[in-house]
Design a protein around this motif. Structure first.
Motif, PDB file in Angstrom:
ATOM      1  N   TRP A  34       0.814  -1.221   0.000  1.00  0.00           N
ATOM      2  CA  TRP A  34       0.000   0.000   0.000  1.00  0.00           C
ATOM      3  C   TRP A  34       0.847   1.270   0.000  1.00  0.00           C
ATOM      4  O   TRP A  34       0.505   2.270   0.604  1.00  0.00           O
ATOM      5  N   ASN A 149       2.207  -2.023  -6.167  1.00  0.00           N
ATOM      6  CA  ASN A 149       2.244  -2.003  -7.635  1.00  0.00           C
ATOM      7  C   ASN A 149       2.636  -3.349  -8.247  1.00  0.00           C
ATOM      8  O   ASN A 149       3.197  -3.394  -9.347  1.00  0.00           O
ATOM      9  N   ASN A 151       0.173  -6.039  -8.129  1.00  0.00           N
ATOM     10  CA  ASN A 151      -1.104  -6.715  -8.382  1.00  0.00           C
ATOM     11  C   ASN A 151      -1.080  -8.150  -7.841  1.00  0.00           C
ATOM     12  O   ASN A 151      -1.198  -9.117  -8.592  1.00  0.00           O
ATOM     13  N   GLU A 181      -5.467  -5.323  -5.708  1.00  0.00           N
ATOM     14  CA  GLU A 181      -4.741  -4.140  -5.242  1.00  0.00           C
ATOM     15  C   GLU A 181      -5.443  -2.858  -5.668  1.00  0.00           C
ATOM     16  O   GLU A 181      -5.584  -1.922  -4.883  1.00  0.00           O
ATOM     17  N   SER A 182      -5.921  -2.803  -6.901  1.00  0.00           N
ATOM     18  CA  SER A 182      -6.633  -1.630  -7.397  1.00  0.00           C
ATOM     19  C   SER A 182      -7.992  -2.082  -7.919  1.00  0.00           C
ATOM     20  O   SER A 182      -8.082  -2.701  -8.992  1.00  0.00           O
TER      21      SER A 182
END
Length: 247
Positions: A34, A149, A151, A181-182
């Motif tokens: 994060w 970053n 995933n 993650e996103s």
């Protein structure tokens, strides 16, 4: 020392003299996620005092700056996704559970790696309250990886529904989240596991960023879910497994 417990009308003995620590401690070279910087552990310095014996102080006296969601193994409650400030210190009241360790290999879905329902289907033992999910590949890189970053693998909504259907109250995973993650803030896995907001399971917990080495076999265990005493939705934790044998 040994402890006897019953799972599905069968008696087991837990070997309490040989704990298996599946936590990763907070440290400068530990795992993080994060987009947070590494944690800082540094001596207090004030008015000529230094909190480090190696630097001439009388005691070691450190400040620690960390993020419970971003650094090391941590356990969280529904306060993570609710506007009300729910504390795990208030809602986790029991700490010992019959547990199962289960290894899965997430499936490729486009650019994602997903833990789908069929990877769990028919494999969760009856009578357990805690499920420890270990993902392949399972190198020791997990003990110091920067997940931001990357995933990481996550659970599908259907897989999480299946976990809840199997009456799992405590889910432990070796990834930084049960969700993508996103995902635009959807957090479907968290919402599904806690049945939030319509039938919220306040007692249920998710523990993230564990590490269960391959030397530990899949199967039933006795779990001690130790958490630190913070008034927060998530806290550093130290889950310990104990091997079981049939009595």
């Amino acid at each position: 020392m040994e402890f006897s417990l019953k799972i599905n009308d069968k008696r087991y003995i837990a070997d309490l003299d040989n704990p298996i620590d599946i936590s990763i401690p907070i440290s400068a070279d530990g795992p993080r996620a994060w987009y947070v910087d590494p944690p800082k552990i540094e001596p207090v310095k004030a008015d000529g005092f230094v909190g480090a014996v190696a630097q001439g102080g009388s005691v070691n006296f450190n400040n620690i700056f960390f993020n419970p969601h971003g650094h090391g193994t941590h356990t969280e409650c529904v306060g993570h996704i609710d506007k009300t400030v729910y504390s795990i210190n208030d809602h986790l009241k029991n700490f010992f559970f019959a547990a199962q360790l289960l290894t899965v290999e997430p499936k490729q879905d486009g650019e994602d790696l997903v833990i789908e329902k069929d990877l769990l289907e028919g494999k969760i033992e009856n009578g357990i309250k805690a499920l420890v999910v270990r993902t392949k590949p399972n190198s020791a890189e997990k003990t110091h990886k920067t997940h931001s970053n990357t995933n990481p693998p996550y659970f599908s909504k259907e897989a999480m529904e299946y976990i809840v259907e199997n009456k799992i109250d405590h889910l432990l995973v070796d990834q930084p989240s049960v969700d993508r993650e996103s995902d635009g803030g959807a957090l479907k896995g968290h919402h599904t596991f806690w049945q939030h907001p319509n039938n919220t399971r306040f007692h249920a917990t998710i523990t993230e960023m564990i590490f269960a080495p391959d030397s530990i076999s899949d199967g039933l265990y006795f779990l001690n879910l130790m958490v630190s005493g913070f008034k927060n939705d998530a806290v550093p934790s130290k889950p310990i497994l104990y091997k079981l044998r049939v009595e």
